[in-house]
Design an enzyme around this catalytic site. Structure first.
Site, PDB file in Angstrom:
ATOM      1  N   ASP A 113       0.972  -1.246  -0.045  1.00 56.31           N
ATOM      2  CA  ASP A 113      -0.026   0.108  -0.103  1.00 56.31           C
ATOM      3  C   ASP A 113       0.789   1.402  -0.019  1.00 56.31           C
ATOM      4  OD1 ASP A 113      -2.681   1.364   0.503  1.00 56.31           O
ATOM      5  OD2 ASP A 113      -1.644   1.931   2.351  1.00 56.31           O
ATOM      6  N   GLU A 122      -1.658  -1.532  -5.715  1.00 51.66           N
ATOM      7  CA  GLU A 122      -2.952  -0.607  -6.252  1.00 51.66           C
ATOM      8  C   GLU A 122      -2.659   0.182  -7.535  1.00 51.66           C
ATOM      9  OE1 GLU A 122      -6.374   2.104  -4.082  1.00 51.66           O
ATOM     10  OE2 GLU A 122      -4.442   1.918  -3.163  1.00 51.66           O
ATOM     11  N   ASP A 147      -3.211   1.750   7.007  1.00 53.74           N
ATOM     12  CA  ASP A 147      -2.330   1.308   6.028  1.00 53.74           C
ATOM     13  C   ASP A 147      -2.022  -0.379   5.981  1.00 53.74           C
ATOM     14  OD1 ASP A 147      -2.307   3.921   5.371  1.00 53.74           O
ATOM     15  OD2 ASP A 147      -0.575   4.344   6.404  1.00 53.74           O
TER      16      ASP A 147
END
Length: 397
Positions: free
Chosen positions: A189, A273, A354
């Protein structure tokens, strides 16, 4: 363990003599001139609903050299000029394939100064590189060794805005091999408080390279703004600003190389992502921090290194609610402002925002690897795309 036939560029800094610097500067100018002339000719032909290919552009270059106005093109090596036409041809191929915008003219002040030499225009022997039209070899600082029996196919010479000279040698690197397959997988992340957070709970601090030199950069920029336009002092001040930017970029690139190399070596599957950084930097409050984090550069490095070493990169689409989804029970929270860094789910589990997002990305990535695209728990955004497998292709650095 298999060997990948990877062609990679090895970049080194070199220090030219005054004669070499003058010759290369002339070559850069001629390359830029030929590129712009060819682009103008093709643009005019496009307006007449005609197309000009590389062979026609090459014939134009021959005619230009015979004119009195452009006779100086004969003073430099012809190979970089031909390569400029090939680069323009590639740019138009991408444009017609709807993969890029229409090619733009090169600027004397803003465009990258570079010239590409093919094998017929340079000689590489016993660690010495000599370019066409030069009587001496380049004084290269060999900061790392080339592969054994390396035979460069092309050599690119460039000068950055800080005035540093670089030479890049493109050659096959047989030392790159696919790493042994492992079951290790990791969710990654990206953030600003921490540059990266892993599904293992580990966090990589954000070094904020730009912030470290922000005061010095602002001072140099103020001095640049006060200099007279086109003056020698302005050129010196511009060079000082460029050196600070180069120092920041070098530190950032070094950090990202170390992180991505470690991740690729330790993990078989890497889940990230699919961030739209181009849109995110439109946020004026976060644009500077997002640009300094260099998420796009991180992803690019991760993808080509994964292709080199036989790893897999999976990109989960941007609409996946990784932060709002409980990684323990799967409940989706209604809202999750950026100010919330920790939250407690209805099931009683307390999450670090996170770390929870990284765990959810890993779960979605594993679902993609096992079942294919379309696996996306509790999608909440209409029109959002499903998680997808990122196709990695070999590329030249």
């Amino acid at each position: 363990m298999t060997t990948s036939q990877v062609r990679r560029a090895f970049k080194y800094r070199f220090y030219p003599t005054d004669a070499q610097a003058a010759e290369l500067s002339r070559t850069f100018g001629c390359v830029r001139k030929v590129y712009n002339l060819a682009l103008a000719a093709r643009t005019e032909a496009w307006a007449r609903q005609e197309r000009v290919n590389y062979n026609q552009s090459s014939a134009m270059l021959t005619a230009w050299k015979q004119t009195e106005e452009l006779a100086y093109l004969n003073e430099v090596s012809s190979v970089p000029l031909q390569q400029a036409l090939r680069h323009l041809q590639v740019a138009f191929t991408h444009f017609f394939g709807k993969r890029a915008r229409y090619p733009r003219f090169k600027s004397r002040k803003k465009s990258r100064k570079s010239a590409e030499y093919t094998a017929s225009a340079f000689r590489f022997r016993d660690g010495e590189l000599r370019l066409a039209k030069m009587s001496e070899s380049l004084r290269i600082v060999w900061s790392r060794p080339l592969p054994d029996d390396a035979s460069p196919s092309t050599v690119t010479v460039s000068q950055d805005a800080a005035g540093r000279w670089f030479v890049s040698l493109l050659c096959d690197d047989p030392s790159i091999k696919h790493l042994p397959t492992t079951d290790a997988a990791i969710g990654i992340d990206a953030g600003l408080d921490h540059l990266l957070t892993f599904s293992t709970g580990e966090k990589i601090a954000n070094p904020r390279h730009e912030r470290r030199d922000r005061v010095a950069l602002a001072k140099a920029q103020r001095r640049l703004a006060k200099k007279a336009k086109d003056s020698v002092n302005r050129a010196k001040a511009r060079r000082k600003v460029a050196k600070i930017h180069a120092r920041i970029a070098d530190r950032r690139r070094d950090t990202l190389h170390k992180i991505t190399t470690r991740l690729v070596r330790e993990n078989q599957t890497l889940v990230i992502e699919d961030l739209t950084v181009r849109n995110m930097v439109r946020n004026r409050k976060l644009a500077r921090a997002i640009s300094d984090a260099a998420w796009s550069q991180f992803r690019s490095m991760l993808e080509y290194k994964a292709a080199w070493y036989g790893r897999e990169v999976i990109a989960v689409d941007r609409w996946f609610p990784s932060s709002k989804l409980c990684s323990s029970c799967g409940i989706l929270a209604d809202e999750m402002p950026l100010s919330v860094r920790a939250w407690t789910c209805e099931c009683g589990t307390t999450h670090d925002r996170d770390v929870n997002a990284a765990k959810n990305l890993l779960a979605a990535g594993r679902a993609v690897a096992a079942c294919g695209a379309g696996v996306r728990p509790q999608r909440s955004s209409p029109g959002g795309q499903s998680a997808m497998k990122q196709e990695t292709s070999r590329r030249e650095p």
